[in-house]
Design a protein around this motif. Structure first.
Motif, PDB file in Angstrom:
ATOM      1  N   ALA A  46      11.372  -7.547 -87.646  1.00 42.73           N
ATOM      2  CA  ALA A  46      11.295  -6.516 -86.610  1.00 42.73           C
ATOM      3  C   ALA A  46      10.955  -5.184 -87.256  1.00 42.73           C
ATOM      4  CB  ALA A  46      12.612  -6.414 -85.833  1.00 42.73           C
ATOM      5  N   ALA A  47      10.644  -4.207 -86.415  1.00 44.66           N
ATOM      6  CA  ALA A  47      10.300  -2.871 -86.902  1.00 44.66           C
ATOM      7  C   ALA A  47      11.021  -1.817 -86.080  1.00 44.66           C
ATOM      8  CB  ALA A  47       8.790  -2.642 -86.839  1.00 44.66           C
ATOM      9  N   ILE A  48      11.222  -0.661 -86.708  1.00 50.78           N
ATOM     10  CA  ILE A  48      11.804   0.509 -86.055  1.00 50.78           C
ATOM     11  C   ILE A  48      10.902   1.700 -86.362  1.00 50.78           C
ATOM     12  CG2 ILE A  48      13.750   2.154 -86.082  1.00 50.78           C
ATOM     13  CD1 ILE A  48      15.571  -0.242 -86.760  1.00 50.78           C
ATOM     14  N   VAL A  49      10.702   2.567 -85.391  1.00 55.74           N
ATOM     15  CA  VAL A  49       9.900   3.779 -85.601  1.00 55.74           C
ATOM     16  C   VAL A  49      10.800   4.996 -85.430  1.00 55.74           C
ATOM     17  CG1 VAL A  49       7.975   5.182 -84.746  1.00 55.74           C
ATOM     18  CG2 VAL A  49       7.752   2.700 -84.863  1.00 55.74           C
ATOM     19  N   LEU A  71       4.190  -7.638 -84.788  1.00 57.26           N
ATOM     20  CA  LEU A  71       5.548  -7.400 -85.275  1.00 57.26           C
ATOM     21  C   LEU A  71       6.368  -6.757 -84.154  1.00 57.26           C
ATOM     22  CD1 LEU A  71       7.564  -7.422 -87.576  1.00 57.26           C
ATOM     23  CD2 LEU A  71       6.533  -5.333 -88.451  1.00 57.26           C
ATOM     24  N   HIS A  72       7.460  -7.405 -83.800  1.00 56.13           N
ATOM     25  CA  HIS A  72       8.287  -6.901 -82.705  1.00 56.13           C
ATOM     26  C   HIS A  72       8.938  -5.571 -83.069  1.00 56.13           C
ATOM     27  CE1 HIS A  72      11.076  -6.777 -79.356  1.00 56.13           C
ATOM     28  NE2 HIS A  72      12.072  -6.644 -80.199  1.00 56.13           N
ATOM     29  N   VAL A  73       8.830  -4.596 -82.188  1.00 54.47           N
ATOM     30  CA  VAL A  73       9.455  -3.293 -82.398  1.00 54.47           C
ATOM     31  C   VAL A  73      10.800  -3.270 -81.682  1.00 54.47           C
ATOM     32  CG1 VAL A  73       9.269  -0.804 -82.052  1.00 54.47           C
ATOM     33  CG2 VAL A  73       7.235  -2.129 -82.651  1.00 54.47           C
ATOM     34  N   LEU A  74      11.874  -3.149 -82.473  1.00 56.15           N
ATOM     35  CA  LEU A  74      13.218  -3.075 -81.888  1.00 56.15           C
ATOM     36  C   LEU A  74      13.360  -1.848 -81.006  1.00 56.15           C
ATOM     37  CD1 LEU A  74      15.723  -3.979 -84.756  1.00 56.15           C
ATOM     38  CD2 LEU A  74      15.248  -5.267 -82.691  1.00 56.15           C
ATOM     39  N   GLY A  75      12.759  -0.742 -81.444  1.00 63.16           N
ATOM     40  CA  GLY A  75      12.870   0.495 -80.681  1.00 63.16           C
ATOM     41  C   GLY A  75      12.586   1.700 -81.553  1.00 63.16           C
ATOM     42  N   MET A  76      12.761   2.863 -80.955  1.00 68.77           N
ATOM     43  CA  MET A  76      12.540   4.127 -81.655  1.00 68.77           C
ATOM     44  C   MET A  76      13.853   4.883 -81.806  1.00 68.77           C
ATOM     45  SD  MET A  76       8.981   5.525 -79.952  1.00 68.77           S
ATOM     46  CE  MET A  76       8.843   6.865 -81.148  1.00 68.77           C
ATOM     47  N   ILE A  77      13.947   5.636 -82.893  1.00 70.11           N
ATOM     48  CA  ILE A  77      15.087   6.521 -83.141  1.00 70.11           C
ATOM     49  C   ILE A  77      14.584   7.955 -83.099  1.00 70.11           C
ATOM     50  CG2 ILE A  77      16.821   7.269 -84.826  1.00 70.11           C
ATOM     51  CD1 ILE A  77      16.860   4.400 -85.904  1.00 70.11           C
ATOM     52  N   GLU A  78      15.253   8.787 -82.322  1.00 69.75           N
ATOM     53  CA  GLU A  78      14.896  10.205 -82.252  1.00 69.75           C
ATOM     54  C   GLU A  78      15.750  10.978 -83.257  1.00 69.75           C
ATOM     55  OE1 GLU A  78      13.858  12.642 -78.521  1.00 69.75           O
ATOM     56  OE2 GLU A  78      15.965  13.151 -78.896  1.00 69.75           O
ATOM     57  N   VAL A  83       8.968   0.612 -74.825  1.00 71.13           N
ATOM     58  CA  VAL A  83       9.654   0.326 -76.091  1.00 71.13           C
ATOM     59  C   VAL A  83      11.124   0.724 -75.960  1.00 71.13           C
ATOM     60  CG1 VAL A  83       9.759   0.921 -78.539  1.00 71.13           C
ATOM     61  CG2 VAL A  83       7.550   0.688 -77.424  1.00 71.13           C
ATOM     62  N   GLY A  84      11.998  -0.004 -76.614  1.00 69.93           N
ATOM     63  CA  GLY A  84      13.415   0.308 -76.547  1.00 69.93           C
ATOM     64  C   GLY A  84      13.762   1.627 -77.237  1.00 69.93           C
ATOM     65  N   PHE A  85      14.767   2.310 -76.696  1.00 71.27           N
ATOM     66  CA  PHE A  85      15.266   3.555 -77.292  1.00 71.27           C
ATOM     67  C   PHE A  85      16.595   3.240 -77.976  1.00 71.27           C
ATOM     68  CE2 PHE A  85      17.732   7.584 -76.886  1.00 71.27           C
ATOM     69  CZ  PHE A  85      16.938   8.365 -77.716  1.00 71.27           C
ATOM     70  N   LEU A  86      16.636   3.375 -79.305  1.00 73.28           N
ATOM     71  CA  LEU A  86      17.828   2.990 -80.067  1.00 73.28           C
ATOM     72  C   LEU A  86      18.884   4.083 -80.129  1.00 73.28           C
ATOM     73  CD1 LEU A  86      16.197   1.051 -83.050  1.00 73.28           C
ATOM     74  CD2 LEU A  86      17.423   0.105 -81.096  1.00 73.28           C
ATOM     75  N   ILE A 107      21.183  -2.689 -83.123  1.00 78.64           N
ATOM     76  CA  ILE A 107      20.417  -3.555 -84.021  1.00 78.64           C
ATOM     77  C   ILE A 107      21.138  -4.889 -84.190  1.00 78.64           C
ATOM     78  CG2 ILE A 107      19.634  -3.837 -86.407  1.00 78.64           C
ATOM     79  CD1 ILE A 107      19.229  -0.758 -86.437  1.00 78.64           C
ATOM     80  N   ASP A 108      22.443  -4.838 -84.391  1.00 77.45           N
ATOM     81  CA  ASP A 108      23.246  -6.061 -84.504  1.00 77.45           C
ATOM     82  C   ASP A 108      23.130  -6.926 -83.255  1.00 77.45           C
ATOM     83  OD1 ASP A 108      24.396  -6.593 -86.922  1.00 77.45           O
ATOM     84  OD2 ASP A 108      26.258  -5.530 -86.526  1.00 77.45           O
ATOM     85  N   SER A 109      23.099  -6.279 -82.099  1.00 80.20           N
ATOM     86  CA  SER A 109      23.025  -7.012 -80.835  1.00 80.20           C
ATOM     87  C   SER A 109      21.741  -7.830 -80.737  1.00 80.20           C
ATOM     88  CB  SER A 109      23.095  -6.037 -79.652  1.00 80.20           C
ATOM     89  OG  SER A 109      24.332  -5.377 -79.614  1.00 80.20           O
TER      90      SER A 109
END
Length: 383
Positions: A252-255, A279-286, A317-320, A362-364
């Motif tokens: 997975a990837a995170i941006v 590549l699956h994107v888990l989500g973005m972190i602000e 995209v998911g928001f982490l 992320i664990d979820s």
């Protein structure tokens, strides 16, 4: 105070009951402006005992210094006690330093890294958004949840993990099988190109030369058993990302981005790059979402409001989560003690809580069954 160690003269080693000062464990005690840096020898002190000891040191030092300005570092020549507490042993080391293999990396079938359960690529598109700082603190947060975590610092042109983890000028050893033994700090294993060159030395390489080094970091490093391996990618969408996509099975990837429009412009490019890599994107972190003024306690949105969340909604995209600006994050990065490693000082802060929430999300994703069990248990306990 003529002798600064008088402040901590009553702090006892929880193992022996003797003063750290009497045992000559204090390596360095230095004031740097408003900050104070204390280094001590922690040989023979387990992780749980270390936590108690550092709380007592913090309590003693806070009688003179502000808690935000206190930095406590431990050094150990023999970490056998630590490995025993963690139920593992370090790789056998040799006297030979590890050597890098510079040159074109071979391209074949994608491979997993033996012993590594989940590999997450962390990108940003744009430099200067705090991606490496986020990666280091996220790794420590996952480790505090009981996971074994490693980091590959794949930012060849601007490696920062040695500084972030207080391992500047430390070079990895090679195992008897000539694999690189990653450095370890705060419970995190990591490998960085910065550990093989002087930190002032520029890397003037053409892109294809990076392939051999990256493959060595991926497949010729003694990672052991890891639950998570985070890959700290360089900014942009270039050769390192392509080499990773061609050779490594990434889960997975995170941006990471700031809320600012100019950062989001390049973050979108990173998202599209991961999409092209399938590549699956888990989500973005602000990151740097806001700043809370110490004087007036008002929250200021320096780079805009909810920019990353809006982009996530737009792009599907998911928001982490979001991470505010805080002085302690910068100091921790500069002094080699990541923010999330300093639980006693920061555990009540918004930054701390948000990192915990991001790590839980992320664990979820990777452990959905565990969350179903927790949910069921909560319902049963409420009956």
């Amino acid at each position: 105070m003529s002798n600064p160690t008088e402040l901590i003269s009553h702090v006892l080693n929880p193992v022996t009951g003797k003063s750290l000062v009497d045992e000559k464990r204090i390596i360095n005690f230095q004031e740097k402006g408003d900050d104070v840096h204390l280094s001590y020898n922690r040989d023979g002190i387990s992780p749980d005992e270390k936590k108690v000891l550092e709380k007592n040191l913090l309590d003693a030092l806070s009688k003179k210094y502000a808690e935000d300005n206190i930095f406590i570092f431990s050094q150990s020549e023999n970490s056998q006690d630590t490995y025993s507490a963690l139920g593992s042993q370090p790789e056998e080391k040799t006297t030979n330093p590890a050597q890098l293999k510079v040159g074109h990396g071979s391209v074949g079938e994608k491979r997993k890294i033996s012993g590594v359960k989940n590999i997450i690529a962390i990108g940003s598109g744009k430099g200067g958004v705090g991606k490496s700082t986020v990666t280091s603190n996220l790794a420590i947060t996952l480790a505090k949840k009981g996971h074994k975590v490693g980091i590959i610092d794949a930012d060849i042109y601007g490696p920062s993990m040695p500084m972030l983890f207080n391992k500047r000028n430390k070079r990895p050893d090679a195992s008897s099988e000539q694999k690189i033994i990653p450095l370890e700090s705060y419970g995190i294993k990591f490998i960085s190109f910065g550990s093989f060159i002087h930190e002032d030395e520029p890397v003037v390489w053409r892109g294809p030369m990076l392939g051999g080094v990256l493959n060595q970091f991926f497949f010729e490093t003694a990672w052991g058993e890891l639950d998570y391996l985070l890959i700290d990618l360089p900014p942009g969408t270039g050769d390192v990302q392509l080499s990773m996509a061609q050779n490594l099975e990434v889960d997975a990837a995170i941006v990471v981005s700031t809320p600012q429009d100019i950062s989001l412009l390049d973050a979108r490019k990173a998202l599209h790059m991961f999409d092209k890599m399938n590549l699956h994107v888990l989500g973005m972190i602000e990151n740097m979402s806001s700043f809370i003024c110490d004087a007036c306690n008002k929250e200021h949105f320096i780079y805009g409001v909810n920019g990353v969340m809006s982009a996530c909604n737009e792009l599907g995209v998911g928001f982490l989560g979001s991470l505010p600006l805080e002085l302690g994050v910068r100091k921790g990065a500069d002094f080699g003690k990541p923010y999330m490693a300093n639980e006693e000082l920061h555990q009540d802060s918004k930054v701390w809580k948000n990192y915990q929430e991001i790590a839980s999300r992320i664990d979820s994703y990777f452990h959905p069954d565990d969350n179903k069990k927790k949910s069921l248990m909560s319902k049963l306990l409420k009956k």
